[in-house]
Design a protein around this motif. Structure first.
Motif, mmCIF file in Angstrom:
data_model
loop_
_atom_site.group_PDB
_atom_site.id
_atom_site.type_symbol
_atom_site.label_atom_id
_atom_site.label_comp_id
_atom_site.label_asym_id
_atom_site.label_seq_id
_atom_site.Cartn_x
_atom_site.Cartn_y
_atom_site.Cartn_z
ATOM 1 N N PRO A 7 -6.220 4.158 -7.882
ATOM 2 C CA PRO A 7 -5.382 4.198 -6.678
ATOM 3 C C PRO A 7 -4.487 5.435 -6.663
ATOM 4 N N THR A 10 -1.051 3.133 -2.275
ATOM 5 C CA THR A 10 -1.238 1.704 -1.998
ATOM 6 C C THR A 10 -0.150 1.202 -1.059
ATOM 7 N N VAL A 117 -3.958 -5.431 1.988
ATOM 8 C CA VAL A 117 -3.806 -4.330 1.044
ATOM 9 C C VAL A 117 -4.631 -3.156 1.540
ATOM 10 N N ARG A 119 -5.660 0.851 0.381
ATOM 11 C CA ARG A 119 -5.622 1.794 -0.732
ATOM 12 C C ARG A 119 -6.416 3.058 -0.425
#
Length: 219
Positions: A7, A10, A117, A119
C-alpha cells in the motif's frame, strides 16, 4: 497469477444511516453531552469542532484532526454519520477510531452500515499482466488505443444482507501500480460495529485470496 503489492495510499470510509433522526440531540443539554463525548473520545480541542445548523441531516457537527500522519474527518448528522480515515497506521487504529465513534450513537437503531477501503498499491511485479489475467478480453478496435484495464465484481452475501462492490484497475497515482476499492454495504443492517467490522475483514481477506493479491503491509 499471484501479485505481491504494497500500500502506498489507503483511505477507509465508514458511514451509518439511522432508522429515525436523533432529534433529541438538538436540545442544548443533549448537544453539550454529545460534544463532551466527542472531545473525550478523540482528544479534541473545541476549536476542532464546527457546527452546521444548515445541514442537520448529515453534517450537524464536523471535526477533523491529524493523529501523526493519519487524518480523521467526521461529519456527524442527526440522520447519518460518516467518517474518513486517511493513512491509518494499521487495522487496529481503524477499529479503535470507528469503534469509539460507534459507541457515541449505538443507542440509535442503524438501518444501514457501510465500510469501504480504497488503496493505491505499488508492485515490483507485472501489474498489466495481472489485470489481463483477470480481464483477458479486449474488443478488436480497442487494441491500438488501450493503455489500461480493470475489472468490477459485485458480490452478495445473503446471510449477512451484505453487498460488496469490488473494483481493481490501474492506479492513476502510482506508476505501474494498482487501485483497489472494496465497498461493503449492510442493508438492512443487523449488526453492531464490532461484528460488521469482523465480517468485512473476513471478506476482505477472502477477496484478496481469490484475486491472488498478497499485500505485504496491511493497513
Amino acid at each position: 497469477m499471484e501479485l505481491v503489492v504494497k500500500p502506498v495510499g489507503t483511505e477507509l470510509f465508514y458511514q451509518v444511516f439511522f432508522e429515525k433522526p436523533m432529534l433529541d440531540e438538538i436540545l442544548e443539554g443533549s448537544r453539550i453531552n454529545l460534544i463532551k463525548k466527542l472531545v473525550e473520545a478523540f482528544e479534541l480541542h473545541l476549536n476542532d469542532i464546527r457546527f452546521n445548523i444548515e445541514t442537520p441531516s448529515n453534517n450537524y457537527i464536523h471535526f477533523s484532526k491529524f493523529y501523526g500522519p493519519s487524518f480523521f474527518d467526521v461529519s456527524f448528522g442527526l440522520e447519518e454519520v460518516s467518517a474518513l480515515l486517511r493513512g491509518p497506521k494499521d487495522k487496529t487504529m481503524a477499529e479503535d477510531f470507528y469503534g469509539k465513534l460507534f459507541e457515541i450513537f449505538r443507542h440509535n437503531t442503524i438501518s444501514r452500515q457501510k465500510m469501504n477501503v480504497q488503496r493505491h498499491l505499488s508492485t515490483e511485479g507485472d501489474s498489466a499482466l495481472f489485470l489481463q489475467s483477470l480481464n483477458p478480453h479486449t474488443p478488436d478496435k480497442f487494441h491500438d488505443l488501450l493503455y489500461g484495464r480493470g475489472v468490477i465484481y459485485d458480490l452478495k452475501v445473503s446471510e449477512h444482507e451484505l453487498a460488496i462492490h469490488v473494483v481493481i484497475a490501474n492506479s492513476l497515482f502510482q506508476e505501474k501500480g494498482l487501485y483497489l476499492s472494496i465497498e461493503n454495504d449492510f442493508e438492512p443492517n443487523q449488526y453492531d460495529f464490532k461484528t460488521a467490522f469482523k465480517i468485512t475483514n473476513d471478506k476482505h481477506d477472502f477477496i484478496l485470496k481469490e484475486l491472488n493479491l498478497r499485500i505485504e503491509t496491511e493497513a
